[in-house]
Every structure is written in structure tokens, then in C-alpha cells.
Design a protein around this motif. Structure first.
Motif, PDB file in Angstrom:
ATOM      1  N   UNK A  81     -40.709  41.969  -0.342  1.00 31.72           N
ATOM      2  CA  UNK A  81     -39.899  42.236  -1.532  1.00 31.72           C
ATOM      3  C   UNK A  81     -38.444  42.442  -1.143  1.00 31.72           C
ATOM      4  N   UNK A  82     -37.545  41.942  -1.978  1.00 35.44           N
ATOM      5  CA  UNK A  82     -36.124  42.232  -1.826  1.00 35.44           C
ATOM      6  C   UNK A  82     -35.494  42.326  -3.211  1.00 35.44           C
ATOM      7  N   UNK A 130     -41.458  37.507  -2.439  1.00 41.33           N
ATOM      8  CA  UNK A 130     -41.990  36.351  -1.733  1.00 41.33           C
ATOM      9  C   UNK A 130     -43.428  36.688  -1.367  1.00 41.33           C
ATOM     10  N   UNK A 131     -44.336  35.765  -1.607  1.00 40.87           N
ATOM     11  CA  UNK A 131     -45.735  36.030  -1.319  1.00 40.87           C
ATOM     12  C   UNK A 131     -46.418  34.863  -0.649  1.00 40.87           C
ATOM     13  N   UNK A 132     -47.489  35.193   0.032  1.00 36.95           N
ATOM     14  CA  UNK A 132     -48.335  34.185   0.646  1.00 36.95           C
ATOM     15  C   UNK A 132     -49.775  34.617   0.431  1.00 36.95           C
ATOM     16  N   UNK A 192     -42.946  32.537  -4.857  1.00 37.84           N
ATOM     17  CA  UNK A 192     -41.892  33.531  -5.059  1.00 37.84           C
ATOM     18  C   UNK A 192     -41.729  33.735  -6.553  1.00 37.84           C
ATOM     19  N   UNK A 193     -41.198  34.880  -6.910  1.00 35.02           N
ATOM     20  CA  UNK A 193     -41.026  35.191  -8.326  1.00 35.02           C
ATOM     21  C   UNK A 193     -39.910  36.208  -8.481  1.00 35.02           C
ATOM     22  N   UNK A 194     -39.576  36.465  -9.726  1.00 34.77           N
ATOM     23  CA  UNK A 194     -38.573  37.494 -10.033  1.00 34.77           C
ATOM     24  C   UNK A 194     -39.061  38.836  -9.501  1.00 34.77           C
ATOM     25  N   UNK A 219     -43.230  39.471 -13.338  1.00 35.34           N
ATOM     26  CA  UNK A 219     -43.147  38.229 -12.574  1.00 35.34           C
ATOM     27  C   UNK A 219     -44.270  38.113 -11.562  1.00 35.34           C
ATOM     28  N   UNK A 220     -44.589  39.213 -10.888  1.00 36.25           N
ATOM     29  CA  UNK A 220     -45.667  39.208  -9.914  1.00 36.25           C
ATOM     30  C   UNK A 220     -47.016  38.995 -10.583  1.00 36.25           C
ATOM     31  N   UNK A 221     -47.256  39.670 -11.686  1.00 37.29           N
ATOM     32  CA  UNK A 221     -48.529  39.514 -12.387  1.00 37.29           C
ATOM     33  C   UNK A 221     -48.727  38.079 -12.867  1.00 37.29           C
TER      34      UNK A 221
END
Length: 73
Positions: free
Chosen positions: A12-13, A18-20, A33-35, A40-42
């Protein structure tokens, strides 16, 4: 039947999450990646859930000030 898992690591930033995601039963890795918001993550996790139906999720994030906010959400 053995449960299949999707392991999701998050970085997170201030500007993005950013996810994998790694599917144990197929070996498929999906990066995204998302907001930087819970909404955004959900939305991204819902997309993964539809792609890997019937799997349980395991998530982890970095331990930073932003990561703590995400963990509380």
C-alpha cells in the motif's frame, strides 16, 4: 474435498494499492492495482472471487501506517 486458497499480498502507498494473488490449486498468479481505498480493494477482490469461484482468500499487507489503516478497515 480439500479447500483451495487464493493468497493475496498487498503493498500500500498513498496513490495505489498494489496486489498479487496466487491460486494454490492452479498456480496462476494475478497482479492488480487499485485506488487506495477499501472500496477499490473490495472491487478487485470481488473480481478475483468471480475468477476463482469456490476458493477461500488469505490476505496480508505490509506493516506500515497505511497498512494499519487497511487492516482496521
Amino acid at each position: 474435498m480439500k479447500q483451495s486458497f487464493i493468497y493475496v499480498g498487498l503493498d500500500v502507498d498513498d496513490t495505489q494499492y498494489h496486489g498479487s494473488a496466487f491460486a494454490t490449486h492452479t498456480g496462476i498468479v494475478v497482479d492488480f492495482h487499485c485506488r487506495p481505498t477499501l472500496k477499490g480493494l473490495l472491487r478487485q477482490l470481488e473480481t478475483l472471487r468471480q475468477h476463482f469461484s469456490g476458493c477461500a482468500f488469505r490476505l496480508c499487507d505490509e506493516a506500515s501506517s497505511l497498512g494499519y489503516t487497511l487492516q482496521r478497515d
